[in-house]
Scaffold this motif. Sequence first.
Motif, short mmCIF file in Angstrom:
data_model
loop_
_atom_site.label_atom_id
_atom_site.label_comp_id
_atom_site.label_asym_id
_atom_site.label_seq_id
_atom_site.Cartn_x
_atom_site.Cartn_y
_atom_site.Cartn_z
N ARG A 158 0.85 -1.18 0.00
CA ARG A 158 0.00 0.00 0.00
C ARG A 158 0.89 1.24 0.00
NH1 ARG A 158 -2.31 0.07 6.22
NH2 ARG A 158 -0.45 -0.85 7.20
N GLU A 198 -10.83 -4.97 12.98
CA GLU A 198 -11.96 -4.57 12.14
C GLU A 198 -12.39 -5.67 11.18
OE1 GLU A 198 -11.06 -1.01 10.08
OE2 GLU A 198 -10.68 0.18 11.88
N ARG A 199 -11.75 -6.83 11.23
CA ARG A 199 -12.08 -7.90 10.29
C ARG A 199 -13.33 -8.64 10.70
NH1 ARG A 199 -6.16 -10.70 9.73
NH2 ARG A 199 -5.20 -9.19 8.32
N THR A 243 -4.23 3.67 4.32
CA THR A 243 -5.07 2.72 3.58
C THR A 243 -5.27 1.48 4.44
OG1 THR A 243 -4.20 3.51 1.47
CG2 THR A 243 -5.28 1.36 1.48
N THR A 244 -6.49 1.25 4.87
CA THR A 244 -6.80 0.11 5.75
C THR A 244 -7.75 -0.89 5.10
OG1 THR A 244 -8.64 1.29 6.78
CG2 THR A 244 -6.45 1.51 7.80
N GLN A 245 -8.26 -0.59 3.93
CA GLN A 245 -9.19 -1.48 3.25
C GLN A 245 -8.54 -2.04 2.00
OE1 GLN A 245 -12.27 -2.34 4.40
NE2 GLN A 245 -11.82 -1.10 6.22
N LEU A 246 -8.81 -3.31 1.73
CA LEU A 246 -8.29 -3.96 0.53
C LEU A 246 -9.47 -4.53 -0.25
CD1 LEU A 246 -6.09 -5.10 -1.32
CD2 LEU A 246 -5.95 -7.09 0.20
N SER A 247 -9.54 -4.20 -1.52
CA SER A 247 -10.59 -4.71 -2.40
C SER A 247 -9.94 -5.19 -3.68
CB SER A 247 -11.62 -3.62 -2.70
OG SER A 247 -12.57 -4.09 -3.65
N GLN A 249 -12.91 -8.29 0.03
CA GLN A 249 -13.32 -6.98 0.55
C GLN A 249 -13.09 -7.04 2.05
OE1 GLN A 249 -14.71 -4.54 -1.60
NE2 GLN A 249 -14.42 -3.09 0.08
N THR A 250 -11.94 -6.57 2.51
CA THR A 250 -11.58 -6.79 3.90
C THR A 250 -10.80 -5.61 4.44
OG1 THR A 250 -10.52 -8.32 5.44
CG2 THR A 250 -9.43 -7.97 3.34
N SER A 251 -10.73 -5.56 5.74
CA SER A 251 -9.87 -4.59 6.43
C SER A 251 -8.59 -5.30 6.81
CB SER A 251 -10.57 -4.05 7.67
OG SER A 251 -9.67 -3.27 8.43
#
Length: 949
Positions: free
Chosen positions: A790, A824-825, A795-799, A817-819
Motif C-alpha cells: 500500500r 476490524e475484520r 489505507t486500511t481497506q483492501l478490495s 473486501q476486507t480490512s
Amino acid sequence: MRDGAAGAGGSRPAGLLCLLGLCTWAAALRGNDNSEALPESIPSAPGTLPHFMEEPDDAYIIKSNPIVLRCKAMPAMQIFFKCNGEWVHQNEHISEESMDETTGLKVREVFINVTRQQVEDFHGPEDYWCQCVAWSHLGTSKSRKASVRIAYLRKNFEQDPQGKEVPIEGMIVLHCRPPEGVPAAEVEWLKNEEPIDSNLDENIDTRADHNLIIRQARLSDSGNYTCMAANIVAKRRSMSATVVVYVNGGWSSWTEWSNCNVRCGRGWQKRSRTCTNPAPLNGGAFCEGMSVQKITCTSLCPVDGSWEVWSEWSVCSPECEHLRIRECTAPSPRNGGKFCEGLSQESENCTEGLCIQDKKPLHEIKPQNIENASDIALYSGLGAAVIAVAVLVVGVTLYRRSQSEYGVDVIDSSALTGGFQTFNFKTVRQGNSLLLNSSMQPDLTVSRTYSGPICLQDPMDKELMTESSLFNPLSDIKVKVQSSFMVSLGVTDRAEYHGKAHSGTFPHGNNRSFSTIHARNKTTYIQNLSSFSTRSELRTTGIFGHLGGRLVMPNTGVSLLIPHGAIPEESSWEMYLTIGQGESSLQPESTEVLLGPEVTCGPPDVTVTTPFALTIPHCAEVNSEHWTIHLKKRMQQGKWEEVMSVEEETTSCYCLLDPYACHILLNSFGTYALVGEPVSDCAVKQLKVAVFGCLSCNSLDYNLRVYCVDNTPCAFQEVVSDERHQGGQLLEEPKLLHFKGNTFSLQISVLDIPPFLWRIKPFTACQEIPFTRVWCSNQQPLHCAFSLERYTPTTTQLSCKICVRQVKGHEQILQIQTSILENERETITFFAHDDSNFPAQTGPKAFKIPYSIRQRICATFDTPNAKGKDWQMLAQKNSINRNLSYFATQSSPSAVILDLWEARHQHDGDLDSLACALEEIGRTHSKISNITETQIEDSDFNYSRQNGL
C-alpha cells in the motif's frame, strides 16, 4: 292342418278345450285374463307328458327386422308362447301338426314373431324373454326361456391402441377395448392391413383381453397395427398405432493403443472404438462416452554414444610401441542410440623411430643410447613434480586470503520477484548459504539451481533442502531478504533472520525453530529438518463396550461407528482413529489418484461380531463413467493391497459412495484409503479454493496466500491450522473448483487492485501451477503467495479479486473486501459442523434411532414376506440398490442397513425420511416422531424427546 282364428271369439279352440275339461282356463284365455295360470296337469287323463323336440333359441334383432321363435313338441295337443310372464295371443301363433311315423304320436310346431318395437317397449329387470308351454292328455311341459335382444355396435372404441417405441427384445403391449355392442364384438388385429394369426407365431399373443402382446420385439415387428372389432351388426376399425422397434448403439471393443506419436520425449497415444456393436437403428440412442481415448506417453530419447578423452599412453612395450585407449561412455549409447564411430585404441612407436633401425630389434641398438634416454626422462619428471608442489602452495594461500575478505552480506533480491523466474543459489563458501550478490565472484564448482514458478507444495524443494547449504547458516550471518520467493515459502516479507535465533513459518506443520548448525552436525540437522515437513498424525480415542458408540475426528469428516452388540458383553476396548498427515505412505499406481485421507482405526486385534462403519471423505465428483474408485488397505509389511472396487459385488465388505464421503462396512480394523483411477478426461476432482491474508513485518506490505486443496475437511483443516500459526485470516468463504483430468494447468491471478492505493510486485500478478502437481497433490495443501504494497499507512481497506481457473476448464472468482486491521475484520466460519466437543459418544446417545424402535424394525423386516416387504425393500427405500448379497450374508440384514443409515446421517439425523420410507413400505402407520410413551421404553422415549423425535 293349420289352426287359425275360427269363429267369433275363437269358438273352435274354446270348444275343443271344453271337451278336454279345460273350459275354465279357456274362458280365461278368451277374456285375456293373463293373471290366471294354466293347469299343470290332468292326473285322470291317460297318456304321457309332452317333450320338446325343439326349444326356442336366444335371438338378436338386427336393425328393424323381426325375429322368429319356434317350438316343437311331441305329443302335443296345443302349444302356446308366454313372453315376459304374459301369454301371447293365439292369433299371433302359427302352428303346424304332423304325425310321428315311428310312435304314431301327434307332433305340433308353433312359430311367433317378435318385433323391435315389442322389445323396446318392454321395461323390466331383465332382458325380453319368451318360452313355450305344451299340453298333452297327461299335463303340461315348459321349454327353456329364450332371450331376445336388440343387436348393435357402437362406433367409437373405448380404448384405441397407442403407438410405441421399444428397444429390440423389449416387450410390446398394445391395448384395445372394442366399442360397446350386443352381442359383444370379436377382436382381430391387423398389421399393415394384414391379419395377424397368433397360432403361427409363438412370440405373439392376442388372447389376453383383446390386447396384442409381443414378448420379444424384433425389427420385423415394426409397423402399423389396427384393432378390428365385429359382431352380427357391423365392423369397426380403431386408430392405427405405429410401433417402432429401435436399436440403441453399442460400442465395439477398443482398438490397441497406438504407438507414441513422438519418437522422443513426452507425447500421446490413443485408441478408438466405433458405435457399431450394434449400430443405432430406427432412432436408437447413439453410444454415450468417448470414441477416442488419449493418454500421455513418454518415449525414451535415443542417446548417441560419445568417446571419453584418451587415456595416457602406456609404457613402452618390448616391441617399441605404446598404447592408449578410450571408452564410449561420455555418454554411453542408450535407447537405440549410435555407438561411437572410430577406434577405441591407438598405438604408435614410442621412440620416434629410434627403436627400430633397418628393421633390427631393440637389443641390437647401442646400450649407451638407451641409458641416455632413461636419464633424460628421470630428470624431467623430478622437475615437473617440484613445480607442481610450488603452484599448489601458492594457490592455497591465495584462496584463504580471498575467503577472509568476505563478511556479512546483505542481499537485495528484488530482481527475483517474478512469478516465473529462474533462481540460482551459488555457495561462495561453506556456511554463507544465502549469498546471492552477483558482484562477488563465487566458487562455481559448488552451485545449486532452482527453476520454476513460485507456487510451492512443500515448504522448500526437498533436494535443495537436503543437499545444498541453503539452510545451513553460520552464527555470524544476518540476512535480509526481499523477494516473493520467500513469501511463497511462508516467510514474512522483509523479515530479518539471525543465525543464533533463526525461525520461520512454513505452509505445513507447526512452527519450526532453527539453531546454529556447524558442519559436523549438518547430517543431524537435515534429519531434524525433514521431520518438520510432516505433521504428527491426528488422533482421537474412546472406550467402547457392548452398547457400541461413535468415534468422530473433529472437523475432518472421518468417523467410526461401532454398532450395538458388535463387542461381546463384559468386554470393552479403547478404540482409536487416526489420520495420517503429510506425505502418504500410499504411492498410487500409474494414473491412480489418492481421493481422501489415509485413515487408521484400531486396535487391529479386536474382533467384532457385526460389521462396523468407517466414513472417509473424498474429493471426487462421483460418476461411474468417469471414475473407477477402489478401497485399499495397508498390510503388515507396509504394502498396500486393493480390498474392493466401489462398484464391485462382494460379500467381504460394503462401500456406499455419497457425493462427499464413502461409508464402508468392515469386519477388521486397519489402515484404509480411497484411490480413484480416471476413466476419461471428464473425471473431476473437487478442489476447495481459499484465500488467507496477513500483514507482514513491514507495515506497508500485505500478503495474500491462495490455497487449492482437495475438497475434504481434513485437508482444509490442515490449511486452517497452519494459517492460525502464521496469523493468517480467512478473507472469503471458500469455493469449490471442478478440476478436470484433461492435463491443463491451473492459473491463479490477482485482478482489480485499486491503482492508487495498492500495487503488486512486478510479474507476480499471475502464477501457474502444472497439471500434475494439482492432480496428484495427494491431499497435500498447495498454495501461491502474492505480495501487495500500500502506498500510505492510512489505507486500511483492501478490495480485489482472485481468479482461479483451469485452462479450458472451470473458473472461480473470489471477491476480497476486507480490512487489513485485525480488530476490524469479519470472522468467517471455517467449518459447518463443529463436533470438537464430543469426539467420542457411547451407548444409546450415540445413535439417532432409539434402540427399542431399532429392534422392532429388525424383527419386522428380517422376516421374509411374500409381498416383498422385507429388508430388501428397506434397503431400496434408503437408496441402497447395489450389492444386496452382502446384507443377505448377515445374521440381521436390517440391522446392518440401519447401521449404514446411522453412518450416513450422523450430522442431520433425518428420522423423518426414514419414517416416510417405512410408511411407503406399509409397515408403519405413523412417523417415528409420533410414537407414544406406551409404545417405547421410558429410556428410549426420553432420549427421543431430547433429540426432537
